[in-house]
Design a protein around this motif. Structure first.
Motif, mmCIF file in Angstrom:
data_model
loop_
_atom_site.group_PDB
_atom_site.id
_atom_site.type_symbol
_atom_site.label_atom_id
_atom_site.label_comp_id
_atom_site.label_asym_id
_atom_site.label_seq_id
_atom_site.Cartn_x
_atom_site.Cartn_y
_atom_site.Cartn_z
ATOM 1 N N PHE A 200 0.831 -1.197 0.000
ATOM 2 C CA PHE A 200 0.000 0.000 0.000
ATOM 3 C C PHE A 200 0.870 1.253 0.000
ATOM 4 C CE2 PHE A 200 -2.388 3.165 2.681
ATOM 5 C CZ PHE A 200 -3.279 3.547 1.696
ATOM 6 N N GLY A 201 1.937 1.239 0.781
ATOM 7 C CA GLY A 201 2.865 2.372 0.798
ATOM 8 C C GLY A 201 3.522 2.582 -0.560
ATOM 9 N N LEU A 202 3.809 1.481 -1.275
ATOM 10 C CA LEU A 202 4.384 1.570 -2.613
ATOM 11 C C LEU A 202 3.411 2.249 -3.575
ATOM 12 C CD1 LEU A 202 6.969 0.618 -4.102
ATOM 13 C CD2 LEU A 202 5.698 -1.447 -4.745
ATOM 14 N N PHE A 203 2.145 1.873 -3.474
ATOM 15 C CA PHE A 203 1.105 2.499 -4.297
ATOM 16 C C PHE A 203 1.036 3.997 -4.026
ATOM 17 C CE2 PHE A 203 -3.240 4.124 -4.526
ATOM 18 C CZ PHE A 203 -3.619 3.774 -5.816
ATOM 19 N N VAL A 204 1.030 4.367 -2.768
ATOM 20 C CA VAL A 204 0.922 5.777 -2.394
ATOM 21 C C VAL A 204 2.158 6.553 -2.847
ATOM 22 C CG1 VAL A 204 0.749 7.375 -0.462
ATOM 23 C CG2 VAL A 204 -0.624 5.297 -0.470
ATOM 24 N N ALA A 205 3.344 5.922 -2.729
ATOM 25 C CA ALA A 205 4.568 6.591 -3.162
ATOM 26 C C ALA A 205 4.522 6.885 -4.659
ATOM 27 C CB ALA A 205 5.784 5.725 -2.832
ATOM 28 N N ALA A 206 4.066 5.914 -5.450
ATOM 29 C CA ALA A 206 3.956 6.120 -6.898
ATOM 30 C C ALA A 206 2.953 7.218 -7.214
ATOM 31 C CB ALA A 206 3.543 4.812 -7.579
ATOM 32 N N MET A 207 1.826 7.229 -6.509
ATOM 33 C CA MET A 207 0.804 8.251 -6.736
ATOM 34 C C MET A 207 1.342 9.633 -6.344
ATOM 35 S SD MET A 207 -3.217 7.921 -5.769
ATOM 36 C CE MET A 207 -2.954 8.020 -4.008
ATOM 37 N N THR A 208 2.132 9.685 -5.292
ATOM 38 C CA THR A 208 2.709 10.950 -4.851
ATOM 39 C C THR A 208 3.667 11.512 -5.892
ATOM 40 O OG1 THR A 208 2.556 10.219 -2.550
ATOM 41 C CG2 THR A 208 4.014 12.075 -3.011
ATOM 42 N N ILE A 209 4.503 10.643 -6.461
ATOM 43 C CA ILE A 209 5.454 11.079 -7.490
ATOM 44 C C ILE A 209 4.698 11.619 -8.709
ATOM 45 C CG2 ILE A 209 7.182 10.260 -9.154
ATOM 46 C CD1 ILE A 209 8.083 8.269 -6.945
ATOM 47 N N GLY A 210 3.648 10.902 -9.113
ATOM 48 C CA GLY A 210 2.856 11.359 -10.243
ATOM 49 C C GLY A 210 2.239 12.725 -9.986
ATOM 50 N N ARG A 211 1.679 12.910 -8.804
ATOM 51 C CA ARG A 211 1.029 14.184 -8.488
ATOM 52 C C ARG A 211 2.036 15.313 -8.324
ATOM 53 N NH1 ARG A 211 -3.865 11.927 -4.515
ATOM 54 N NH2 ARG A 211 -5.272 11.464 -6.266
ATOM 55 N N ALA A 212 3.220 14.997 -7.824
ATOM 56 C CA ALA A 212 4.239 16.027 -7.667
ATOM 57 C C ALA A 212 4.664 16.588 -9.023
ATOM 58 C CB ALA A 212 5.451 15.466 -6.924
ATOM 59 N N ALA A 213 4.647 15.734 -10.050
ATOM 60 C CA ALA A 213 4.998 16.176 -11.406
ATOM 61 C C ALA A 213 3.795 16.709 -12.174
ATOM 62 C CB ALA A 213 5.627 15.009 -12.174
ATOM 63 N N GLY A 214 2.617 16.650 -11.561
ATOM 64 C CA GLY A 214 1.375 16.938 -12.268
ATOM 65 C C GLY A 214 1.272 18.339 -12.831
ATOM 66 N N GLY A 215 1.701 19.347 -12.077
ATOM 67 C CA GLY A 215 1.571 20.719 -12.539
ATOM 68 C C GLY A 215 2.299 20.947 -13.856
ATOM 69 N N LYS A 216 3.553 20.476 -13.934
ATOM 70 C CA LYS A 216 4.338 20.656 -15.157
ATOM 71 C C LYS A 216 3.748 19.860 -16.320
ATOM 72 C CE LYS A 216 8.712 21.717 -12.850
ATOM 73 N NZ LYS A 216 10.140 21.332 -12.657
ATOM 74 N N LEU A 217 3.287 18.634 -16.038
ATOM 75 C CA LEU A 217 2.697 17.816 -17.097
ATOM 76 C C LEU A 217 1.421 18.454 -17.638
ATOM 77 C CD1 LEU A 217 3.170 14.240 -15.569
ATOM 78 C CD2 LEU A 217 4.395 15.230 -17.511
ATOM 79 N N LEU A 218 0.607 18.990 -16.745
ATOM 80 C CA LEU A 218 -0.635 19.630 -17.177
ATOM 81 C C LEU A 218 -0.361 20.896 -17.985
ATOM 82 C CD1 LEU A 218 -2.697 19.134 -13.918
ATOM 83 C CD2 LEU A 218 -3.322 18.245 -16.166
ATOM 84 N N ASP A 219 0.621 21.687 -17.554
ATOM 85 C CA ASP A 219 0.951 22.908 -18.281
ATOM 86 C C ASP A 219 1.487 22.589 -19.678
ATOM 87 O OD1 ASP A 219 0.151 24.537 -16.221
ATOM 88 O OD2 ASP A 219 2.156 24.728 -15.348
ATOM 89 N N ARG A 220 2.168 21.457 -19.821
ATOM 90 C CA ARG A 220 2.764 21.108 -21.112
ATOM 91 C C ARG A 220 1.793 20.386 -22.041
ATOM 92 N NH1 ARG A 220 8.564 18.018 -22.203
ATOM 93 N NH2 ARG A 220 8.403 18.033 -24.486
ATOM 94 N N PHE A 221 1.042 19.417 -21.490
ATOM 95 C CA PHE A 221 0.220 18.556 -22.337
ATOM 96 C C PHE A 221 -1.276 18.815 -22.223
ATOM 97 C CE2 PHE A 221 4.090 16.031 -21.388
ATOM 98 C CZ PHE A 221 4.572 15.904 -22.679
ATOM 99 N N GLY A 222 -1.725 19.468 -21.163
ATOM 100 C CA GLY A 222 -3.147 19.723 -20.980
ATOM 101 C C GLY A 222 -3.860 18.583 -20.270
ATOM 102 N N ARG A 223 -5.058 18.884 -19.790
ATOM 103 C CA ARG A 223 -5.818 17.911 -18.987
ATOM 104 C C ARG A 223 -6.154 16.630 -19.746
ATOM 105 N NH1 ARG A 223 -10.283 22.175 -16.972
ATOM 106 N NH2 ARG A 223 -9.075 23.287 -15.387
#
Length: 404
Positions: free
Chosen positions: A263-286
């Protein structure tokens, strides 16, 4: 929506406080989830019985989500956030007492209902605050706020795994978690301006929404489609929150500690994805980000369902976590495109997402009793596929693109 007039430093402090507050519900949820195998064993409950006990969490959440927009409209986001955190803390204490000392499933059910109610109203309020900070700072921030939620969840999962290894009783563990939450509230609330989200007309020339107008938002086509997207992706996230430790314990015959680690592994992966989310959204869109996240979640679920070892399943959990990272925050950001009625739309979309928590636990539990929890995850796979196909609905409204 009424937005306070703040200078740059005040906005920065507000932003930091919201990061902090987003982490607290994640910590609380993980404190409960990490101990589900222990509570299940203490209660002597079957998988389907645990599904119905967890149903209490969904009921409380739906009630809280339904009332949240009205509470925010009258009391403001800060008041509702703090009240929600206090109420959910009371629920955690009840869960701990009912699960391992009273060993009474009804008490646990009621405790989860109280926890869910507090979590539900806090969830909407902190997302309303998040969209307000986005507009004030003129940046895409909501995925980052949800990354903070995931960090809190990761810390809660790590604390839960440590509590299991140290043999700390569930009630003591829950009491310690509540102490952390309440002490944190005392620090963070002062940095949040009062009144955000109140329907007072604010900066808009339009009058504030009436209660009937807020309810009519449930009929808007775009809001409904975004709600379906969030429902599917929340199912991917929520099924892990509710069942992943038990999926690994029962499906791969590992220890509860390894189940909590997964479960911690799942949360860690989700955290990494969300931490990069702002830049990904600004570049590629929703739309592109949502479609890609659905593909990641689908691939991860397939690996977990049909994997033959804990190690292989762990790689699937990472993909599952990365895929589940964006659905909820991106959907809520899309719901907040129009400042007028933002609390009502965020509430509606959040409620749609929480339907995954309402239907999911008993459904997966019942199916899991017949075909195993691993095979029951096929239902989640279908929901994620539908969400990916509807991603176009989250495209920003014309003239509202300043914060994707």
């Amino acid at each position: 929506m009424n937005l306070p007039l703040l200078n740059g430093r005040q906005i920065q402090l507000w932003r930091m406080a919201i990061y902090f507050i987003f982490a607290l519900p994640g910590f609380a949820i993980a404190s409960w989830v990490s101990r589900t195998p222990t509570i299940r064993d203490d209660l002597g409950a079957t998988t389907s019985q645990m599904g119905w006990i967890i149903f209490g969490l969904a009921i409380g959440s739906i009630i809280g989500l339904t009332l949240s927009s009205h509470l925010i409209a009258h009391k403001g986001g800060r008041f509702v956030m703090i009240a929600g955190l206090v109420i959910s803390s009371i629920g955690l204490v009840i869960v701990g007492l009912g699960g391992s000392w009273l060993t009474n499933g009804i008490v646990v059910f009621l405790g989860l209902a109280v926890f869910g109610f507090g979590n539900g109203i806090c969830d909407v309020a902190m997302n309303v605050e998040g969209t307000a900070v986005e507009r004030a700072a003129r940046k895409s921030l909501l995925t980052g706020f949800h990354a903070a939620f995931s960090v809190g969840t990761l810390l809660g999962a790590m604390a839960g795994s440590a509590a299991i290894k140290l043999g700390i009783p569930v009630p003591v563990h829950m009491a310690l978690a509540v102490a952390v939450i309440l002490l944190s509230i005392l620090y963070a609330y002062r940095l949040v301006p009062a009144g955000t989200g109140k329907e007072t007309g604010g900066e808009s020339a339009e009058p504030p929404m009436r209660a009937s107008e807020r309810m009519a938002i449930w009929k808007e086509r775009r809001t409904i489609l975004i709600g379906i997207i969030v429902l599917g992706m929340a199912f991917a996230e929520g099924s892990a929150n509710d069942w992943l430790p038990l999926v690994m314990v029962d499906g791969y015959k590992v220890t509860p500690a390894l189940g909590s680690f997964a479960f911690g592994l799942f949360v860690a992966a989700m955290t990494i994805g969300r931490a990069a989310g702002g830049k990904l959204l600004d570049r590629f869109g929703r739309v592109v980000v949502l479609r890609a996240s659905a593909l990641f979640a689908i691939a991860g679920l397939l690996i977990v369902i049909f994997g033959h070892s804990y190690g292989i399943a762990a790689s699937g959990i990472v993909l599952w976590g990365l895929g589940a990272a964006f659905g909820f925050p991106v959907g809520l950001s899309a719901a907040g495109d129009d400042p007028r009625g933002v609390a009502a739309r965020v509430s509606a979309v959040s409620t749609a997402g929480y339907l995954a928590f309402l239907v999911g636990p008993p459904l997966l539990g019942i199916i899991g009793d017949s075909v195993s929890l691993l095979r029951a995850l096929i239902v989640v796979l279908v929901a994620v596929t539908v969400a990916g196909l509807l991603s176009q609905a989250a495209k920003p409204l014309e003239g509202k693109e300043s914060s994707q």
